[in-house]
Design a protein around this motif. Structure first.
Motif, mmCIF file in Angstrom:
data_model
loop_
_atom_site.group_PDB
_atom_site.id
_atom_site.type_symbol
_atom_site.label_atom_id
_atom_site.label_comp_id
_atom_site.label_asym_id
_atom_site.label_seq_id
_atom_site.Cartn_x
_atom_site.Cartn_y
_atom_site.Cartn_z
ATOM 1 N N PRO A 121 0.799 -1.234 0.000
ATOM 2 C CA PRO A 121 0.000 0.000 0.000
ATOM 3 C C PRO A 121 0.835 1.289 0.000
ATOM 4 O O PRO A 121 0.376 2.314 -0.497
ATOM 5 C CB PRO A 121 -0.828 -0.093 1.280
ATOM 6 C CG PRO A 121 -0.716 -1.487 1.753
ATOM 7 C CD PRO A 121 0.469 -2.116 1.104
ATOM 8 N N CYS A 122 2.042 1.261 0.515
ATOM 9 C CA CYS A 122 2.850 2.474 0.588
ATOM 10 C C CYS A 122 3.279 2.975 -0.782
ATOM 11 O O CYS A 122 3.652 4.141 -0.946
ATOM 12 C CB CYS A 122 4.085 2.257 1.454
ATOM 13 S SG CYS A 122 5.380 1.266 0.657
ATOM 14 N N LEU A 123 3.228 2.124 -1.785
ATOM 15 C CA LEU A 123 3.741 2.486 -3.102
ATOM 16 C C LEU A 123 2.718 3.219 -3.973
ATOM 17 O O LEU A 123 3.097 3.835 -4.975
ATOM 18 C CB LEU A 123 4.242 1.232 -3.827
ATOM 19 C CG LEU A 123 5.383 0.505 -3.127
ATOM 20 C CD1 LEU A 123 5.682 -0.804 -3.846
ATOM 21 C CD2 LEU A 123 6.613 1.372 -3.057
ATOM 22 N N ALA A 124 1.458 3.181 -3.595
ATOM 23 C CA ALA A 124 0.400 3.758 -4.442
ATOM 24 C C ALA A 124 0.657 5.223 -4.775
ATOM 25 O O ALA A 124 0.458 5.648 -5.901
ATOM 26 C CB ALA A 124 -0.952 3.594 -3.754
ATOM 27 N N GLY A 125 1.110 6.006 -3.843
ATOM 28 C CA GLY A 125 1.333 7.427 -4.112
ATOM 29 C C GLY A 125 2.784 7.845 -4.028
ATOM 30 O O GLY A 125 3.088 9.030 -3.969
ATOM 31 N N HIS A 126 3.687 6.904 -4.031
ATOM 32 C CA HIS A 126 5.102 7.222 -3.775
ATOM 33 C C HIS A 126 6.002 6.590 -4.826
ATOM 34 O O HIS A 126 6.726 5.647 -4.513
ATOM 35 C CB HIS A 126 5.474 6.711 -2.386
ATOM 36 C CG HIS A 126 6.646 7.394 -1.780
ATOM 37 N ND1 HIS A 126 7.938 6.951 -1.952
ATOM 38 C CD2 HIS A 126 6.742 8.497 -1.023
ATOM 39 C CE1 HIS A 126 8.767 7.737 -1.296
ATOM 40 N NE2 HIS A 126 8.062 8.679 -0.722
ATOM 41 N N PHE A 127 6.096 6.850 -5.924
ATOM 42 C CA PHE A 127 5.576 7.932 -6.738
ATOM 43 C C PHE A 127 4.882 7.320 -7.945
ATOM 44 O O PHE A 127 5.386 6.346 -8.497
ATOM 45 C CB PHE A 127 6.714 8.839 -7.198
ATOM 46 C CG PHE A 127 7.376 9.565 -6.075
ATOM 47 C CD1 PHE A 127 6.858 10.767 -5.624
ATOM 48 C CD2 PHE A 127 8.497 9.046 -5.449
ATOM 49 C CE1 PHE A 127 7.473 11.459 -4.586
ATOM 50 C CE2 PHE A 127 9.102 9.726 -4.405
ATOM 51 C CZ PHE A 127 8.592 10.939 -3.968
ATOM 52 N N PRO A 128 3.751 7.864 -8.382
ATOM 53 C CA PRO A 128 3.032 7.293 -9.516
ATOM 54 C C PRO A 128 3.932 7.212 -10.762
ATOM 55 O O PRO A 128 4.620 8.152 -11.105
ATOM 56 C CB PRO A 128 1.874 8.270 -9.742
ATOM 57 C CG PRO A 128 1.672 8.920 -8.405
ATOM 58 C CD PRO A 128 3.055 9.015 -7.804
ATOM 59 N N GLY A 129 3.936 6.047 -11.376
ATOM 60 C CA GLY A 129 4.744 5.850 -12.565
ATOM 61 C C GLY A 129 6.153 5.362 -12.293
ATOM 62 O O GLY A 129 6.773 4.730 -13.134
ATOM 63 N N ARG A 130 6.692 5.663 -11.139
ATOM 64 C CA ARG A 130 8.035 5.195 -10.751
ATOM 65 C C ARG A 130 8.074 5.016 -9.240
ATOM 66 O O ARG A 130 8.601 5.848 -8.508
ATOM 67 C CB ARG A 130 9.116 6.183 -11.164
ATOM 68 C CG ARG A 130 10.509 5.601 -10.915
ATOM 69 C CD ARG A 130 11.606 6.461 -11.514
ATOM 70 N NE ARG A 130 12.875 5.764 -11.454
ATOM 71 C CZ ARG A 130 13.731 5.861 -10.438
ATOM 72 N NH1 ARG A 130 13.466 6.604 -9.399
ATOM 73 N NH2 ARG A 130 14.876 5.198 -10.469
ATOM 74 N N PRO A 131 7.479 3.926 -8.764
ATOM 75 C CA PRO A 131 7.376 3.747 -7.314
ATOM 76 C C PRO A 131 8.741 3.552 -6.643
ATOM 77 O O PRO A 131 9.605 2.853 -7.164
ATOM 78 C CB PRO A 131 6.513 2.505 -7.157
ATOM 79 C CG PRO A 131 6.592 1.797 -8.463
ATOM 80 C CD PRO A 131 6.893 2.830 -9.507
#
Length: 93
Positions: free
Chosen positions: A10-20
């Motif tokens: 779940p931490c990757l969803a917004g961190h960072f879109p397109g290049r987690p």
């Protein structure tokens, strides 16, 4: 302690879109888990010093190494490219 963060964490969803990238707080969580696995649970821990040197990508292997004993440990998080983070954890109380 060896670990990797799955692509669906779940931490990757917004961190960072397109290049987690794995957030630093998740690396610190793994550091605390490694210390507690060896030394037992601590009531209050603080991280007075930490430096993030390189990013960790999803699925990349990493490992936590630390030295010291309660109440103070020095740690490093290692990945394929070298040291990802280093710092200090202190137990209060």
């Amino acid at each position: 302690m060896r670990f990797s963060i799955p692509r669906d964490h779940p931490c990757l969803a917004g961190h960072f879109p397109g290049r987690p990238l794995v957030p630093g707080v998740v690396l610190l969580e793994r550091v605390l888990e490694a210390i507690e696995a060896v030394h037992g649970p601590a009531r209050a821990l603080r991280v007075p010093q930490v430096k993030f040197l390189r990013p960790l990508l999803p699925e990349q292997p990493a490992r936590v190494v630390f030295e010291g004993a309660a109440p103070r440990w020095r740690f490093e998080v290692h990945g394929d490219a070298g040291v990802l983070a280093r710092g200090e954890v202190v137990a209060d109380g």
